[in-house]
Design a protein around this motif. Structure first.
Motif, short mmCIF file in Angstrom:
data_model
loop_
_atom_site.label_atom_id
_atom_site.label_comp_id
_atom_site.label_asym_id
_atom_site.label_seq_id
_atom_site.Cartn_x
_atom_site.Cartn_y
_atom_site.Cartn_z
N UNK A 1 0.85 -1.07 -0.12
CA UNK A 1 0.22 0.02 -0.07
C UNK A 1 0.96 1.26 0.05
N UNK A 2 0.78 2.25 -0.97
CA UNK A 2 1.34 3.12 -0.86
C UNK A 2 0.57 4.60 -0.47
N UNK A 3 -0.80 4.61 -0.61
CA UNK A 3 -1.70 5.57 -0.05
C UNK A 3 -3.09 5.26 -0.10
N UNK A 4 -3.74 5.96 0.88
CA UNK A 4 -5.23 5.71 1.05
C UNK A 4 -6.08 7.02 0.68
N UNK A 5 -7.27 6.69 -0.10
CA UNK A 5 -7.94 7.95 -0.39
C UNK A 5 -9.29 7.90 0.42
N UNK A 6 -9.42 8.69 1.35
CA UNK A 6 -10.89 8.66 2.21
C UNK A 6 -11.91 9.74 1.88
N UNK A 7 -12.97 9.15 1.44
CA UNK A 7 -14.08 10.15 1.15
C UNK A 7 -14.69 10.77 2.30
N UNK A 8 -14.84 12.14 2.56
CA UNK A 8 -15.34 12.83 3.65
C UNK A 8 -15.97 14.24 2.91
N UNK A 9 -16.69 14.84 4.31
CA UNK A 9 -17.23 15.99 4.11
C UNK A 9 -16.38 17.01 3.67
N UNK A 10 -15.08 17.10 3.70
CA UNK A 10 -14.19 17.74 3.13
C UNK A 10 -13.57 17.39 1.71
N UNK A 11 -14.15 16.42 1.13
CA UNK A 11 -13.68 16.02 -0.14
C UNK A 11 -13.01 14.77 0.17
N UNK A 12 -12.07 14.27 -0.67
CA UNK A 12 -11.07 13.03 -0.75
C UNK A 12 -9.81 13.48 0.12
N UNK A 13 -9.65 12.79 1.06
CA UNK A 13 -8.32 13.14 1.97
C UNK A 13 -7.22 12.04 1.61
N UNK A 14 -6.40 12.41 1.06
CA UNK A 14 -5.24 11.24 0.74
C UNK A 14 -4.25 11.16 1.92
N UNK A 15 -3.81 9.89 2.40
CA UNK A 15 -3.18 9.57 3.32
C UNK A 15 -1.88 8.65 2.54
N UNK A 16 -0.68 9.23 2.62
CA UNK A 16 0.46 8.65 1.95
C UNK A 16 1.75 8.24 3.09
N UNK A 17 2.00 7.11 2.74
CA UNK A 17 3.24 6.65 3.56
C UNK A 17 4.14 5.58 2.62
N UNK A 18 4.99 5.19 2.97
CA UNK A 18 5.76 4.24 2.19
C UNK A 18 4.94 2.95 2.49
N UNK A 19 5.22 1.86 1.51
CA UNK A 19 4.93 0.61 1.54
C UNK A 19 5.51 -0.20 2.71
#
Length: 252
Positions: free
Chosen positions: A231-249
């Motif tokens: 996994x390189x990143x996760x996109x979370x749907x929210x009331x602020x739009x999509x929040x991208x969480x990025x870390x190294x795999x």
């Protein structure tokens, strides 16, 4: 890291408990969904410090975390960041400072986290035990029906039936599969209201992942970047739009 011994299920229970074609990022088309109920269940994020890592994720996203489980055989514990639609991110860390001296699981994670926090892996969920049994038969893997961790009072947490155990898949950049009874996991009130995991960015190619996941891959909002597995990143749907969480795999 080649000198780290192979882990068995009990030792690694804590890590159980998430292509750019050319250069363009492309998700699996939603309208190509197969009949399988396969969905993203959760992603595991390994951190050096449970409290700092959790606080940082909260600052980045506005999503509120809650106390999770602890794993006495791994010297580890986690916190849950519920991301809506029965999905979540678990933040996991060693809490026993001496665990790496005697526990292979802890030593494994210490080595993987030397370069900083990283995504450990992810889990796909099905709606029925029958589907899970079919996956296990296809992969020739064992279905494990046993608690993953303990609550703060030492009681067993609700059971999640899974196949294979995470240590046999996450360390290859592959998900494992889970079935549970579908009890709602309400989002914890906070500055951000998440409504589900929008996508995962993972390494490798769709073709290679299809060999593992099977036809249900069309149900999953996956983006393939052609890079290192995991996994390189996760996109979370929210009331602020999509929040991208990025870390190294997870370093393999």
């Amino acid at each position: 890291m080649e000198d780290i011994p192979q882990l068995d299920r009990r030792q690694f229970m804590s890590l159980a408990g998430a292509t750019l074609v050319g250069t363009a990022m492309a998700a699996v088309p939603a309208n190509a969904a197969a009949k399988s109920s396969l969905a993203i269940d959760h992603v595991s994020l390994g951190v050096r410090d449970l409290f700092e890592g959790s606080a940082r994720l909260n600052r980045e996203t506005g999503i509120t975390g809650i106390e999770g489980s602890w794993f006495p055989e791994g010297g580890m514990a986690n916190r849950y960041f519920r991301t809506g639609n029965n999905t979540y991110i678990e933040v996991e860390a060693i809490i026993d400072p001496f665990a790496a001296e005697t526990m292979i699981t802890a030593r494994h994670l210490v080595e993987r986290l030397r370069g900083g926090d990283c995504f450990l892996g992810w889990v796909a969920r099905v709606n029925t035990r029958e589907e899970l049994d079919e996956i296990a038969a296809r992969l020739k893997s064992k279905v494990v029906d046993a608690p993953l961790g303990l609550g703060a009072d030492g009681s067993a947490k609700p059971n999640y039936v899974r196949t294979p155990e995470a240590f046999t898949t996450w360390t290859k950049g592959l998900p494992n599969f889970m079935y549970w009874d579908g009890r709602p996991k309400p989002v914890v009130p906070g500055p951000t209201k998440p409504s589900g995991i929008a996508w995962l960015e993972i390494g490798g190619t769709q073709a290679a992942m299809r060999d593992w996941i099977g036809p249900g891959i069309e149900n999953l909002p996956l983006k393939f970047n052609g890079k290192a597995p995991g996994v390189h990143a996760v996109g979370v749907e929210s009331d602020r739009g999509i929040i991208e969480i990025r870390r190294r795999p997870l370093p393999l």
